[in-house]
Enzyme design. Structure first.
Site, PDB file in Angstrom:
ATOM      1  N   PHE A 138       0.862  -1.181   0.000  1.00  0.00           N
ATOM      2  CA  PHE A 138       0.000   0.000   0.000  1.00  0.00           C
ATOM      3  C   PHE A 138       0.897   1.229   0.000  1.00  0.00           C
ATOM      4  CE2 PHE A 138      -2.366   3.495   1.813  1.00  0.00           C
ATOM      5  CZ  PHE A 138      -3.574   3.415   1.137  1.00  0.00           C
ATOM      6  N   ASP A 223       9.699   2.536   1.015  1.00  0.00           N
ATOM      7  CA  ASP A 223       8.573   3.283   1.561  1.00  0.00           C
ATOM      8  C   ASP A 223       8.574   3.078   3.074  1.00  0.00           C
ATOM      9  OD1 ASP A 223       6.147   4.192   2.523  1.00  0.00           O
ATOM     10  OD2 ASP A 223       4.948   3.341   0.905  1.00  0.00           O
ATOM     11  N   LYS A 252       3.877  10.474   8.110  1.00  0.00           N
ATOM     12  CA  LYS A 252       3.273  10.056   9.387  1.00  0.00           C
ATOM     13  C   LYS A 252       3.855  10.843  10.559  1.00  0.00           C
ATOM     14  CE  LYS A 252       0.573   6.635   7.848  1.00  0.00           C
ATOM     15  NZ  LYS A 252      -0.899   6.677   7.916  1.00  0.00           N
TER      16      LYS A 252
END
Length: 396
Positions: A138, A223, A252
């Site tokens: 994802f 990632d 984040k």
């Protein structure tokens, strides 16, 4: 305003892209959140791995407030001190050479994708390059990030996808080798798969992919948007493996709730993008730069990665006890404070029960309950979480 009124207002005016839980959160303190009625929730979701330092941290808040009073935004056609300092601090912290600040993790992926395409064009003049991504990955919901996401469910209504993306099996080096050809320009992977079910990469796989990229003159892109920023006990998860990427994405917890992400590059990848190749109106503005600088400084001063290394084994031990105790909990996996338990019942049913008991958890994939708490949690918080989760499981 009452909860029902707020929820009705949101449903009337927000595009319905989320199935929200019927809770209106009002404020937070440390590892706890409170709704508008004053109910207290132990938060083991951290805003989806964002609030590493916990809620209402005075030191962080004071730094942001001071910058708001000074300068929130200016065009990237000018320099500003907070962003320059943030760039130096972040590149030094993760061993990269250059950074581009974005507004989100998805935008960081988009930038990394463009960098890879430009690298390939400079390498051989082609415009039909291919990128290898991973099944069950994802990377985000914009069109480029979506094309790299190895889950057809997210893609099916939005085709055709960007061409030239192939998917290998995570932790299966042979499946990667089978996809490489003269068009391949990059390999992208999460160092720990998050939404796909909390799967850490194994050392042999990461080392093997690094060697392939070196041999074939391809970029290795990690990632680290969810698994980075101290969550695994290192500032970035790739540090566990002794393998450094050419390009990395992060977001984040990088801004502790201030919208900021970044993609970073080193070596041959660091100078690929030149003026006119990429840009962002808000990316890297002074407020975001202050958030990044303050976060990185507080991580270091509070030795937060060391704390994760100390507390994570206790969380793992307690989750393993759930696996032993309950037939419906079949496995645990993860690294540091990004953990998941596999259940053979509907995860959302357990999570709803937990909310009733004042515990916030999230799912990951179809059968996993995810644990990504603030990095400041202590053993007492783990015990409280386990008690509430156990009660929820037993009631079901």
């Amino acid at each position: 305003m009452k909860s029902d009124d707020i929820m009705r207002m949101a449903e009337d005016h927000l595009i319905h892209t989320y199935n929200r839980y019927p809770i209106v959160l009002d404020h937070g303190e440390g590892v706890y959140l409170y709704d508008v009625e004053g109910k207290k929730y132990l938060d083991f979701g951290a805003g989806i791995a964002v609030f590493a330092l916990g809620y209402n941290n005075k030191e962080f808040n004071d730094a942001i407030k001071a910058q708001v009073d000074k300068l929130v935004h200016t065009s990237n056609l000018f320099y500003n001190e907070p962003t320059a300092e943030a760039a130096e601090a972040l590149t030094e912290a993760c061993g990269m050479d250059k950074v581009f600040f974005t507004n989100s993790g998805t935008e960081a992926i988009e930038g990394a994708l463009k960098l890879a395409k430009k690298f390939g064009f400079e390498r051989d003049g082609r415009t039909d390059h291919e990128i290898i991504a991973m099944d069950h990955s994802f990377h985000g919901r914009s069109m480029g990030a979506l094309a790299l996401t190895g889950n057809k469910h997210y893609q099916e209504a939005f085709g055709p996808m960007i061409p030239g993306i192939k998917f290998a099996k995570y932790n299966d080096l042979e499946s990667v080798k089978e996809l490489i050809n003269e068009k391949t320009v990059a390999i992208i992977m999460e160092t720990v798969q998050g939404e796909g079910g909390i799967y850490p990469a194994n050392r042999e796989f990461i080392e093997g992919v690094r060697a392939l990229c070196d041999e074939k003159d391809m970029l290795l892109i990690f990632d680290e948007i969810q698994c980075g920023m101290g969550r695994t006990g290192k500032l970035y998860a790739f540090e566990h493996y002794g393998v450094v990427p050419d390009v990395m994405t992060t977001a984040k917890a990088l801004g502790q709730g201030i919208p900021v992400g970044a993609f970073l590059a080193r070596g041959k990848a660091a100078d690929v993008l030149v003026p006119g190749d990429h840009g962002s109106t808000y990316g890297g503005n002074p407020l975001a730069g202050t958030a990044v600088c303050t976060t990185l400084r507080m991580f270091k001063e509070r030795k937060l990665t060391e704390h994760v290394t100390e507390i994570a084994p206790y969380l793992e031990e307690k989750l393993d006890e759930l696996v032993s105790k309950y037939d419906c909990v079949t496995a645990r996996r993860g690294k540091g404070l990004i953990q998941g338990i596999v259940v053979n019942v509907t995860p959302s049913d357990i999570i709803k029960k937990c909310l009733d008991k004042g515990l916030i958890l999230f799912t990951a994939g179809a059968d996993v309950i995810r644990f990504v708490p603030p990095l400041i949690i202590e053993k007492e918080h783990v015990d409280e979480m386990i008690d509430k989760l156990s009660e929820a499981i037993e009631e079901l």
